[in-house]
Write a protein that holds these residues in place. Sequence first.
Motif, PDB file in Angstrom:
ATOM      1  N   ARG A 106       0.769  -1.034   0.320  1.00  0.00           N
ATOM      2  CA  ARG A 106      -0.121  -0.032   0.025  1.00  0.00           C
ATOM      3  C   ARG A 106       0.537   1.494  -0.168  1.00  0.00           C
ATOM      4  O   ARG A 106       0.867   2.188   1.244  1.00  0.00           O
ATOM      5  CB  ARG A 106      -1.293   0.156   1.232  1.00  0.00           C
ATOM      6  N   VAL A 136      -6.459  -5.192  -7.122  1.00  0.00           N
ATOM      7  CA  VAL A 136      -6.243  -3.923  -6.910  1.00  0.00           C
ATOM      8  C   VAL A 136      -5.474  -4.032  -5.489  1.00  0.00           C
ATOM      9  O   VAL A 136      -4.314  -2.843  -5.624  1.00  0.00           O
ATOM     10  CB  VAL A 136      -7.825  -3.918  -6.049  1.00  0.00           C
ATOM     11  N   ASP A 196     -12.694  -4.902  -1.445  1.00  0.00           N
ATOM     12  CA  ASP A 196     -13.889  -5.239  -0.261  1.00  0.00           C
ATOM     13  C   ASP A 196     -14.551  -5.401   0.364  1.00  0.00           C
ATOM     14  O   ASP A 196     -15.100  -6.573   0.740  1.00  0.00           O
ATOM     15  CB  ASP A 196     -14.097  -3.120   0.220  1.00  0.00           C
ATOM     16  N   ASP A 205       2.355   6.712  -2.700  1.00  0.00           N
ATOM     17  CA  ASP A 205       3.601   7.931  -3.842  1.00  0.00           C
ATOM     18  C   ASP A 205       2.267   8.826  -5.014  1.00  0.00           C
ATOM     19  O   ASP A 205       2.855   9.450  -5.706  1.00  0.00           O
ATOM     20  CB  ASP A 205       4.269   7.073  -5.017  1.00  0.00           C
ATOM     21  N   LEU A 206       1.471   7.930  -5.316  1.00  0.00           N
ATOM     22  CA  LEU A 206       0.295   8.517  -6.020  1.00  0.00           C
ATOM     23  C   LEU A 206      -0.002  10.517  -5.050  1.00  0.00           C
ATOM     24  O   LEU A 206      -0.356  11.377  -5.833  1.00  0.00           O
ATOM     25  CB  LEU A 206      -0.822   7.886  -6.594  1.00  0.00           C
ATOM     26  N   SER A 261      -5.953   5.138  -7.346  1.00  0.00           N
ATOM     27  CA  SER A 261      -7.070   5.302  -6.046  1.00  0.00           C
ATOM     28  C   SER A 261      -7.436   6.180  -5.641  1.00  0.00           C
ATOM     29  O   SER A 261      -7.442   7.151  -5.946  1.00  0.00           O
ATOM     30  CB  SER A 261      -5.217   5.721  -6.110  1.00  0.00           C
ATOM     31  N   VAL A 262      -8.288   5.580  -4.968  1.00  0.00           N
ATOM     32  CA  VAL A 262      -9.560   5.812  -3.919  1.00  0.00           C
ATOM     33  C   VAL A 262      -8.909   7.006  -2.797  1.00  0.00           C
ATOM     34  O   VAL A 262      -8.908   8.022  -3.178  1.00  0.00           O
ATOM     35  CB  VAL A 262     -10.197   4.818  -3.390  1.00  0.00           C
ATOM     36  N   GLY A 263      -7.276   6.983  -2.502  1.00  0.00           N
ATOM     37  CA  GLY A 263      -7.426   7.810  -1.222  1.00  0.00           C
ATOM     38  C   GLY A 263      -6.272   9.001  -1.748  1.00  0.00           C
ATOM     39  O   GLY A 263      -6.594   9.783  -1.621  1.00  0.00           O
TER      40      GLY A 263
HETATM   41  C1  UD1 Z   1      -9.789   2.641   0.045  1.00  0.00           C
HETATM   42  C2  UD1 Z   1     -10.404   2.145   0.878  1.00  0.00           C
HETATM   43  C3  UD1 Z   1     -10.736   0.670   1.006  1.00  0.00           C
HETATM   44  C4  UD1 Z   1     -11.043   0.148  -0.448  1.00  0.00           C
HETATM   45  C5  UD1 Z   1      -9.460   0.511  -1.422  1.00  0.00           C
HETATM   46  C6  UD1 Z   1      -9.612   0.268  -2.333  1.00  0.00           C
HETATM   47  C7  UD1 Z   1     -10.925   3.597   2.694  1.00  0.00           C
HETATM   48  C8  UD1 Z   1     -10.405   4.462   3.866  1.00  0.00           C
HETATM   49  N1  UD1 Z   1     -10.075   2.240   1.995  1.00  0.00           N
HETATM   50  O1  UD1 Z   1      -7.963   2.681   0.469  1.00  0.00           O
HETATM   51  O2  UD1 Z   1     -11.414  -0.017   2.038  1.00  0.00           O
HETATM   52  O3  UD1 Z   1     -10.068  -1.417   0.261  1.00  0.00           O
HETATM   53  O4  UD1 Z   1     -10.237   1.869  -1.058  1.00  0.00           O
HETATM   54  O5  UD1 Z   1     -11.500   0.161  -3.360  1.00  0.00           O
HETATM   55  O6  UD1 Z   1     -11.458   4.261   1.615  1.00  0.00           O
HETATM   56  N2  UD1 Z   1      -1.249   2.519  -4.754  1.00  0.00           N
HETATM   57  C9  UD1 Z   1      -0.068   3.103  -4.979  1.00  0.00           C
HETATM   58  N3  UD1 Z   1       0.077   4.392  -4.672  1.00  0.00           N
HETATM   59  C10 UD1 Z   1      -0.426   4.998  -4.077  1.00  0.00           C
HETATM   60  C11 UD1 Z   1      -1.852   4.658  -3.668  1.00  0.00           C
HETATM   61  C12 UD1 Z   1      -2.742   3.870  -3.269  1.00  0.00           C
HETATM   62  O7  UD1 Z   1       0.188   2.199  -5.536  1.00  0.00           O
HETATM   63  O8  UD1 Z   1      -0.039   6.122  -3.962  1.00  0.00           O
HETATM   64  C13 UD1 Z   1      -2.169   1.309  -5.186  1.00  0.00           C
HETATM   65  C14 UD1 Z   1      -2.372   0.551  -3.550  1.00  0.00           C
HETATM   66  O9  UD1 Z   1      -1.592   0.036  -3.652  1.00  0.00           O
HETATM   67  C15 UD1 Z   1      -3.445  -0.812  -4.468  1.00  0.00           C
HETATM   68  C16 UD1 Z   1      -4.570   0.062  -4.708  1.00  0.00           C
HETATM   69  O10 UD1 Z   1      -3.289   1.337  -5.177  1.00  0.00           O
HETATM   70  O11 UD1 Z   1      -2.955  -1.500  -5.105  1.00  0.00           O
HETATM   71  C17 UD1 Z   1      -5.528   0.341  -4.821  1.00  0.00           C
HETATM   72  O12 UD1 Z   1      -5.217   1.118  -3.593  1.00  0.00           O
HETATM   73  P1  UD1 Z   1      -5.802   2.977  -2.829  1.00  0.00           P
HETATM   74  O13 UD1 Z   1      -7.832   2.952  -4.130  1.00  0.00           O
HETATM   75  O14 UD1 Z   1      -5.789   3.860  -2.895  1.00  0.00           O
HETATM   76  O15 UD1 Z   1      -7.097   2.049  -1.672  1.00  0.00           O
HETATM   77  P2  UD1 Z   1      -7.834   3.183  -0.140  1.00  0.00           P
HETATM   78  O16 UD1 Z   1      -7.346   4.058  -0.519  1.00  0.00           O
HETATM   79  O17 UD1 Z   1      -5.300   2.933   1.292  1.00  0.00           O
END
Ligand code: UD1
Length: 415
Positions: A121, A326, A304, A124-125, A162-164
């Motif tokens: 997790r 994912v 999820d 970087d994005l 990416s959601v976050g």
């Molecule tokens: C959110 C949800 C989580 C859900 C996930 C995917 C919240 C609080 N949590 O988590 O329940 O399982 O979305 O639907 O809303 N990634 C990168 N770089 C980044 C950020 C993400 O490579 O900077 C990758 C992660 O490693 C992962 C993928 O992107 O493989 C998805 O992550 P992301 O959508 O960011 O999930 P969260 O926001 O952490």
Amino acid sequence: MDTIRVRGGARLEGRVAISGAKNAALPIIAACLLAEGECRLEEVPHLADVDTMCGVVRELGLRVLPGRQTLTIINEGITGVAPPYDFVRRMRASFLVLGPLLARAGKVKVALPGGCAIGARPIDLHLKGLAALGAEIEVKNGWVKARARRLRGASIYLDFPSVGATENIMMAAALAEGTTTIENAAGEPEIVDLANFINAMGGRITGAGTRVIRVEGVKQLRGTSHAVIPDRIEAGTFMVAAAATGGDVLVENVIPTHLKAVMAKLREAGAVLEEENGGVRVRAELPPKAVDLKTMPYPGFPTDMQAQFMALLTVAQGSSVITETVFENRFMHVNELKRMGAQIVIEGHCAVVKGVEKLTGACVKATDLRAGAALVIAGLMAEGETEIGCVHHIRRGYEDLVGKLQGLGADITEN
Ligand code: UD1
């Protein structure tokens, strides 16, 4: 004690009301850092993760007054820019204060969220997006430090939706100078809910829910009222639990369009789903049919819901292939399901589930939130008693799961 005991075999029947969405409530609480004045949030689920996020924003200077399913959050100025490590360690979503703090206070120091059970997790994005808005970022000794005198709108492309990262960038851009576009943005319903909340505060965001979000920065955001959307993952979990017990359950307070992929797969597995009185009625007979599925960003099948669906498919007629695209390491529930008699083989990102006639009760452990929910579903299906340990993970994200299942006739207790 940190266990749930389930005696399998009961058919779930009746109706169950779904709570507000955890993954919408968490960023919305963080977004209160952007507001001047008082925000009133409704339909806030009562969960450990929500308590943690309230703790984080309190540390940063906000007043949080909890009510019954409501939170009043008063922002009379930010007094801290470094949420304590203990909160960030406890919950990754604490990292969502990065964008709002940068926008409002011009600086922030947050502990680097570590890896977790479901994979590395990275962040970087998040950082690339905020750097494009003009933040100077330093990652050192386990901390992310960022500062910006004034954020400026920019054109940002996310390598992965990416959601976050989408949420952090959207929150920071809301108070930036000029316009930001986020391409290949996440389109989850929780993103739309956050954008609606920011717009109600006076923000100017369009395109949320599509792959291109446009944020016109404004000078100031003010307090507002907002009701959090229903939790599509909690709803999906109850739908799968109903199907897994050959039950008949009306899942209430659901937005069916948020659950299209899950509902389509349940139908493919043989369940009958009908929209009824603001809810979805799920009826099923056992055994389910085998189905293949692949997790994808929304509107694809949600990661999820992968573990819970796998639990259902352990007793399906035939073999199912589940592909996780994912997260890199989201199959920890497999070994626990195998302890209950499931036949599953993992090959890289795929799990091949060969349906067995029945599962049998065992002592198992919840390794994360959704894995925990999957084991509860497996326990409901199994012959005999299942004891699930480490259920604090389940309390992070399901409001009164045990009470709601008892209401549907499940033989389940928690202590
Ligand atoms: C959110 C949800 C989580 C859900 C996930 C995917 C919240 C609080 N949590 O988590 O329940 O399982 O979305 O639907 O809303 N990634 C990168 N770089 C980044 C950020 C993400 O490579 O900077 C990758 C992660 O490693 C992962 C993928 O992107 O493989 C998805 O992550 P992301 O959508 O960011 O999930 P969260 O926001 O952490």
